[in-house]
Scaffold this motif. Structure first.
Motif, PDB file in Angstrom:
ATOM      1  N   LEU A   1       6.118  -4.917  -9.536  1.00 16.75           N
ATOM      2  CA  LEU A   1       5.773  -5.517 -10.703  1.00 16.75           C
ATOM      3  C   LEU A   1       6.334  -6.627 -10.897  1.00 16.75           C
ATOM      4  O   LEU A   1       5.875  -7.665 -11.537  1.00 16.75           O
ATOM      5  CB  LEU A   1       5.756  -4.637 -11.789  1.00 16.75           C
ATOM      6  CG  LEU A   1       4.578  -3.371 -11.928  1.00 16.75           C
ATOM      7  CD1 LEU A   1       4.897  -2.458 -13.287  1.00 16.75           C
ATOM      8  CD2 LEU A   1       3.311  -3.756 -11.449  1.00 16.75           C
ATOM      9  N   GLU A   2       7.554  -6.672 -10.478  1.00 19.70           N
ATOM     10  CA  GLU A   2       8.780  -7.809 -10.595  1.00 19.70           C
ATOM     11  C   GLU A   2       7.949  -9.009  -9.559  1.00 19.70           C
ATOM     12  O   GLU A   2       8.300 -10.177 -10.113  1.00 19.70           O
ATOM     13  CB  GLU A   2      10.006  -7.392 -10.171  1.00 19.70           C
ATOM     14  CG  GLU A   2      10.520  -6.571 -11.163  1.00 19.70           C
ATOM     15  CD  GLU A   2      12.052  -6.251 -10.714  1.00 19.70           C
ATOM     16  OE1 GLU A   2      12.562  -6.515  -9.500  1.00 19.70           O
ATOM     17  OE2 GLU A   2      12.702  -5.626 -11.542  1.00 19.70           O
TER      18      GLU A   2
ATOM     19  N   ARG B   1       9.791   1.566  -5.789  1.00 18.55           N
ATOM     20  CA  ARG B   1       8.755   0.554  -5.219  1.00 18.55           C
ATOM     21  C   ARG B   1       7.899  -0.001  -6.017  1.00 18.55           C
ATOM     22  O   ARG B   1       7.751  -1.148  -6.050  1.00 18.55           O
ATOM     23  CB  ARG B   1       8.374   1.315  -3.984  1.00 18.55           C
ATOM     24  CG  ARG B   1       9.202   1.496  -2.801  1.00 18.55           C
ATOM     25  CD  ARG B   1       8.277   1.843  -1.384  1.00 18.55           C
ATOM     26  NE  ARG B   1       7.530   2.815  -1.449  1.00 18.55           N
ATOM     27  CZ  ARG B   1       7.610   4.321  -1.282  1.00 18.55           C
ATOM     28  NH1 ARG B   1       9.174   4.413  -0.843  1.00 18.55           N
ATOM     29  NH2 ARG B   1       6.935   5.272  -1.461  1.00 18.55           N
ATOM     30  N   LEU B   2       7.679   0.843  -7.131  1.00 20.32           N
ATOM     31  CA  LEU B   2       6.258   0.257  -8.030  1.00 20.32           C
ATOM     32  C   LEU B   2       7.028  -0.377  -8.709  1.00 20.32           C
ATOM     33  O   LEU B   2       6.560  -1.613  -9.230  1.00 20.32           O
ATOM     34  CB  LEU B   2       5.689   1.486  -8.584  1.00 20.32           C
ATOM     35  CG  LEU B   2       4.988   2.345  -7.868  1.00 20.32           C
ATOM     36  CD1 LEU B   2       4.394   3.471  -8.652  1.00 20.32           C
ATOM     37  CD2 LEU B   2       3.683   1.754  -7.277  1.00 20.32           C
TER      38      LEU B   2
ATOM     39  N   LYS C   1       0.824  -1.235  -0.200  1.00 22.85           N
ATOM     40  CA  LYS C   1       0.118   0.074  -0.066  1.00 22.85           C
ATOM     41  C   LYS C   1       0.998   1.137  -0.095  1.00 22.85           C
ATOM     42  O   LYS C   1       1.822   1.611   0.847  1.00 22.85           O
ATOM     43  CB  LYS C   1      -0.658  -0.016   1.290  1.00 22.85           C
ATOM     44  CG  LYS C   1      -1.940   1.176   1.234  1.00 22.85           C
ATOM     45  CD  LYS C   1      -2.768   0.817   2.430  1.00 22.85           C
ATOM     46  CE  LYS C   1      -3.906   1.913   2.738  1.00 22.85           C
ATOM     47  NZ  LYS C   1      -4.551   1.822   3.724  1.00 22.85           N
ATOM     48  N   GLU C   2       0.683   1.962  -1.022  1.00 21.05           N
ATOM     49  CA  GLU C   2       1.470   3.500  -1.087  1.00 21.05           C
ATOM     50  C   GLU C   2       0.381   4.290  -0.508  1.00 21.05           C
ATOM     51  O   GLU C   2      -0.965   4.342  -0.684  1.00 21.05           O
ATOM     52  CB  GLU C   2       1.873   3.675  -2.475  1.00 21.05           C
ATOM     53  CG  GLU C   2       2.806   3.016  -3.127  1.00 21.05           C
ATOM     54  CD  GLU C   2       4.046   3.185  -2.600  1.00 21.05           C
ATOM     55  OE1 GLU C   2       4.621   4.324  -2.020  1.00 21.05           O
ATOM     56  OE2 GLU C   2       5.026   2.391  -2.545  1.00 21.05           O
TER      57      GLU C   2
ATOM     58  N   ILE D   1       0.604  -1.387 -13.848  1.00 23.57           N
ATOM     59  CA  ILE D   1       0.222  -0.033 -13.245  1.00 23.57           C
ATOM     60  C   ILE D   1       0.241   1.170 -14.643  1.00 23.57           C
ATOM     61  O   ILE D   1       1.188   1.143 -15.474  1.00 23.57           O
ATOM     62  CB  ILE D   1       1.329   0.477 -12.318  1.00 23.57           C
ATOM     63  CG1 ILE D   1       1.046  -0.271 -11.017  1.00 23.57           C
ATOM     64  CG2 ILE D   1       1.028   1.974 -11.874  1.00 23.57           C
ATOM     65  CD1 ILE D   1       2.269  -0.324  -9.981  1.00 23.57           C
ATOM     66  N   GLU D   2      -0.861   1.703 -14.557  1.00 22.44           N
ATOM     67  CA  GLU D   2      -1.023   2.753 -15.607  1.00 22.44           C
ATOM     68  C   GLU D   2      -0.600   3.951 -15.199  1.00 22.44           C
ATOM     69  O   GLU D   2      -1.199   4.736 -14.299  1.00 22.44           O
ATOM     70  CB  GLU D   2      -2.634   2.960 -15.979  1.00 22.44           C
ATOM     71  CG  GLU D   2      -2.953   3.852 -17.102  1.00 22.44           C
ATOM     72  CD  GLU D   2      -2.930   3.229 -18.390  1.00 22.44           C
ATOM     73  OE1 GLU D   2      -3.579   3.741 -19.475  1.00 22.44           O
ATOM     74  OE2 GLU D   2      -2.537   1.993 -18.810  1.00 22.44           O
ATOM     75  N   LEU D   3       0.605   4.628 -15.714  1.00 20.96           N
ATOM     76  CA  LEU D   3       1.117   6.052 -15.424  1.00 20.96           C
ATOM     77  C   LEU D   3       0.544   7.125 -16.326  1.00 20.96           C
ATOM     78  O   LEU D   3       0.438   6.863 -17.338  1.00 20.96           O
ATOM     79  CB  LEU D   3       2.388   5.954 -15.627  1.00 20.96           C
ATOM     80  CG  LEU D   3       3.399   4.891 -14.755  1.00 20.96           C
ATOM     81  CD1 LEU D   3       4.778   4.966 -15.221  1.00 20.96           C
ATOM     82  CD2 LEU D   3       3.083   5.172 -13.254  1.00 20.96           C
TER      83      LEU D   3
END
Length: 859
Positions: free
Chosen positions: A124-125, A119-120, A89-90, A132-134
């Motif tokens: 994902l790894e 961290r993001l 959780k961010e 994650i949609e930037l």
């Protein structure tokens, strides 16, 4: 109270305070929410989870709150809600590229990676089912693109520098209502990581992603703010010290036998005359003043296809190339661009507008001034070209009118390629961004200069611009001028044009290097492509349709019911078979169009017991030819088909196509028509013929011939009205052909034919009440003779006289297929001159021209 609870209260309170003073303008398109979960249809198991994270370039609490408020208002994923992936959780769904460490303000390294980004990437790894949609976001406070002449602007408006806390507070207070926010196209973080590993194995994915997103947001910021500009004085200083200008100063000193100091003083004088003085305060003043002006003057400003410009601005230097119908064009286009969140272009304005007060206002809005001719002044030429090169080098958007001056007839004028050639020259000297030309159609329903144009179209000299003239124009502000339309056309890419002519690898080293032939050909092709694309973006408004129909009738009157039917037929023809995909057609019905024309006081209703009659208002006929000519190109092919069928009663399709193919090069040159290949033209002719059959204006017999309706029937009368618009072009062509034929091969020069055609046209218009400004437009006769030469029908001998053979006379015979006997006889009569009459006429023309030259010199 917990720390997180306090944070929520702080955020909510801050948001409420910002809401009181900030109303951001959202630019561009709002992103659609990505699918949260994709499910495998067979296993019904989730395949991939997608969450949203917004990307801001610089750390700013206020910007984060603005983004959060807008995402909530637009019902998107809130920016300050936690970002949750699995058990991670961010605190917020927002990422700052320039990291701000609240716990270590003094020692945080300036180029540290944003910890949230790291961290993001790590998440994902470990979670292959997640993406994650930037979504990059631009937030701007105020819109000053300059750092000129005012410390207040430097302190209180958004520039390329990241604002500190105090400045940001001032920004919020001063520019809360002038803040801008744009959500950009979302990018998959997983795809960015994979691409980074494949293409940049020596870089960490975080480095690649950080650079890519920073560069992307820099580009988006430049679209709105423009490049980082220096002040006018510094620009002038750098130009005067440039190598090419110093060389020109030395040449001027030698040629003029003056000192270097005096020659440099002249160059500085030219720069003072030319260079823009872009001022954000002037732009803001113009914004407020013009908003009020458009509200009072027009029923609305309608803008079409602006999304094209927004997309192009990311990767190209934009050069706006609008048609030129009115002095209002300068203000209107800049206003439209500014209101849509993009930088106001620098505008090449004629030096006739560099009047006291007015010139300074225009200069503050981005105008730079250009003389009508550079001939014989090498120093001025070098100084101007160096300034243009300076603008291009900084990727500043530009605007100039490809026609050179305002059209007095409503048609596009032949291109003046000077600015275009200098643009290409500058681009080849030092390429930065690739260049794209954006042809822009501007369509009015009434003109502020209407009365002046009527006088000029009737043969009067052009009025010089003056403060008094502007004040007279401002007296008309209370009048209603209908709507104005701005339609952005199909772009023309310079690199594509260079490639077409084999000029893509040509380099130009110096300011005064000549343009190679391949580049010259590119310039001419680009100019014609721009004009064709302006016409493709035509807006068919109610006034132009009414003008087209009523001017086609002998007394400029029509039974109201028939007029309504004709309007509806034209609208159906245009919507069913549009001139181009970018063409806009009025949504009003025939009945509503008539009501609209009555409101603008351009037409009147004459009451009659057998049915009301619609007529053009007194003294409006000549002016309405202007609006008819705006759209003439969109009707010229169906009009020519109608004319050929109506005049001949019945015509074979093959003959119809052959006649139109012969006439088409002349119509194309005159009206900048878009069809280039024979097959393309043939298909269009057949499509229009089918559309006219469907509209019951013509029919087809058992042998496939196209047949006119019975004379005096309602359908026949409608066909006659449709045939009329092309007739005046054909009458002008035949008139010029008759003049050449009557004098015989080798007995008259091109210049004499042009002058004589112009003179006879004026007489024709007066004698036979043609009410057509085309007969006063010398450029149309010049264009016709040029095409005759290009097509090989005529040529010039060593004495510069026109010579021709029987092939030329065959062209004249095509007139018999379109023009009736009475018209042919009248044209034959008016173009017959004895040698004495010819000499007398040409002497009169020469005397008139000498008088005008003398008058201009005195001014």
């Amino acid at each position: 109270m917990s720390k997180s609870g306090f944070g929520q209260i702080y955020r909510q309170l801050s948001s409420k305070l910002l809401d009181l003073v900030v109303t951001p303008h959202v630019l561009g398109e709002v992103p659609t929410e990505p699918t949260t979960t994709e499910v495998n249809s067979q296993t019904e198991q989730p395949v991939q989870q997608k969450v949203v994270c917004y990307v801001l370039q610089n750390y700013s609490r206020s910007n984060a709150l603005i983004v959060d408020g807008e995402t909530r208002r637009l019902k998107l994923s809130p920016a300050l809600d936690p970002l949750v992936v699995g058990d991670h959780k961010e605190k917020a769904s927002i990422l700052f590229l320039q990291h701000h460490d609240e716990n270590n303000l003094l020692n945080s390294p300036p180029h540290a990676f944003p910890p949230r980004l790291l961290r993001l990437i790590e998440i994902l790894e470990h979670h292959p089912q997640v993406d994650i949609e930037l979504i990059p976001v631009t937030v701007l406070w105020g819109r000053s693109p300059d750092k000129e002449d005012s410390w207040l602007k430097l302190l209180f408006t958004d520039t390329w520098a990241t604002p500190g806390t105090v400045k940001q507070l001032v920004n919020i207070g001063l520019h809360g209502r002038q803040s801008y926010l744009e959500f950009h196209q979302g990018q998959s973080l997983r795809q960015l990581i994979e691409f980074a590993k494949q293409t940049h194995p020596n870089l960490s994915p975080a480095t690649y992603i950080l650079n890519k997103l920073n560069n992307y947001l820099d580009g988006q910021r430049e679209v709105v703010l423009g490049p980082d500009l220096s002040d006018r004085r510094n620009v002038m200083h750098s130009l005067i010290k440039s190598t090419d200008v110093q060389d020109a100063i030395r040449r001027e000193s030698i040629r003029g036998k003056i000192s270097m100091i005096e020659a440099e003083r002249r160059a500085i004088g030219y720069l003072n005359e030319i260079v823009s003085d872009y001022s954000h305060s002037a732009v803001r003043f113009a914004d407020m003043a013009l908003t009020r002006l458009w509200t009072q003057l027009y029923d609305g400003v309608e803008v079409h296809n602006f999304s094209t410009v927004r997309e192009l601005a990311k990767d190209y230097e934009i050069i706006y190339t609008p048609c030129h119908r009115s002095h209002i064009d300068y203000l209107l286009l800049s206003y439209v661009i500014y209101k849509r969140g993009m930088m106001v272009p620098y505008i090449a304005a004629g030096d006739n507008l560099n009047m006291p007060f007015v010139g300074q206002l225009l200069r503050g809005g981005g105008a730079f001034f250009i003389r009508r001719t550079f001939r014989g002044n090498g120093l001025y030429t070098t100084v101007f070209k160096e300034y243009l090169f300076n603008i291009l080098s900084r990727n500043t958007p530009l605007e100039y009118f490809i026609e050179g001056g305002r059209s007095r007839t409503g048609r596009l004028l032949p291109p003046k390629t000077g600015m275009l050639a200098m643009t290409v020259h500058g681009h080849l000297r030092g390429r930065s961004k690739p260049i794209v030309f954006v042809p822009t159609y501007i369509g009015y329903e009434r003109l502020m200069e209407g009365a002046t144009y009527v006088g000029e179209m009737n043969g009067k000299d052009k009025e010089s611009e003056s403060i008094m003239g502007i004040l007279k124009t401002l007296r008309k502000i209370e009048r209603i001028f209908g709507q104005v339309h701005v339609n952005f056309g199909e772009p023309v890419f310079l690199d594509d044009m260079l490639k077409q002519h084999g000029a893509e690898n040509i380099k130009i080293a110096k300011n005064d290097d000549p343009i190679p032939q391949e580049v010259s050909d590119t310039v001419n092709s680009a100019a014609h492509a721009i004009l064709e694309n302006i016409n493709r973006a035509v807006v068919i408004n109610p006034v132009s349709l009414l003008s087209l129909i009523l001017l086609a009738t002998p007394k400029h009157t029509l039974d109201e019911e028939i007029c309504i039917k004709q309007l509806d037929v034209y609208r159906k023809l245009l919507t069913g078979l549009p001139y181009d995909a970018r063409t806009q057609v009025t949504p009003l019905s025939g009945k509503e169009i008539i009501a609209y024309g009555l409101k603008l006081k351009l037409i009147k209703r004459v009451k009659h017991v057998l049915g009301d009659i619609i007529a053009i208002e007194d003294n409006q006929a000549v002016l309405l030819t202007y609006f008819r000519n705006n759209i003439l190109h969109a009707f010229v092919l169906p009009s020519l088909i109608a004319a050929l069928v109506e005049h001949n009663g019945s015509i074979r399709r093959g003959d119809l196509i052959n006649v139109i193919r012969t006439l088409y090069p002349f119509l194309k040159a005159e009206l900048f028509l878009k069809w280039k290949k024979d097959e393309e033209l043939k298909d269009q002719i057949c499509a229009y013929a089918e559309a006219l059959i469907q509209a019951k204006l013509i029919s087809e017999d058992s042998e496939g011939n196209l047949v006119s309706p019975a004379p005096n029937s309602e359908d026949h009368n409608q066909l006659v009205v449709l045939a009329a618009p092309v007739m005046q072009s054909l009458e002008r062509y035949y008139m010029t052909l008759a003049l050449i034929t009557q004098r015989g091969s080798g007995n008259i020069s091109t210049r004499q034919v042009e002058e004589l055609s112009h003179l006879v046209g004026q007489r024709l218009s007066v004698l036979y009440e043609f009410n057509s400004p085309e007969f006063f437009d010398k450029s149309l006769f010049q264009s016709f003779i040029k095409v005759l030469t290009q097509q090989g029908y005529i040529r010039n001998n060593e004495d510069n006289a026109i010579v021709f053979d029987e092939n030329f006379q065959n062209v004249a015979q095509y007139a018999n297929l379109v023009l009736d006997d009475v018209t042919l006889q009248m044209l034959q009569h008016i173009t017959t001159f004895s040698d004495e009459e010819l000499k007398e006429a040409l002497d009169a023309v020469a005397a008139q021209q000498a008088k005008r030259r003398l008058k201009r010199k005195k001014k």
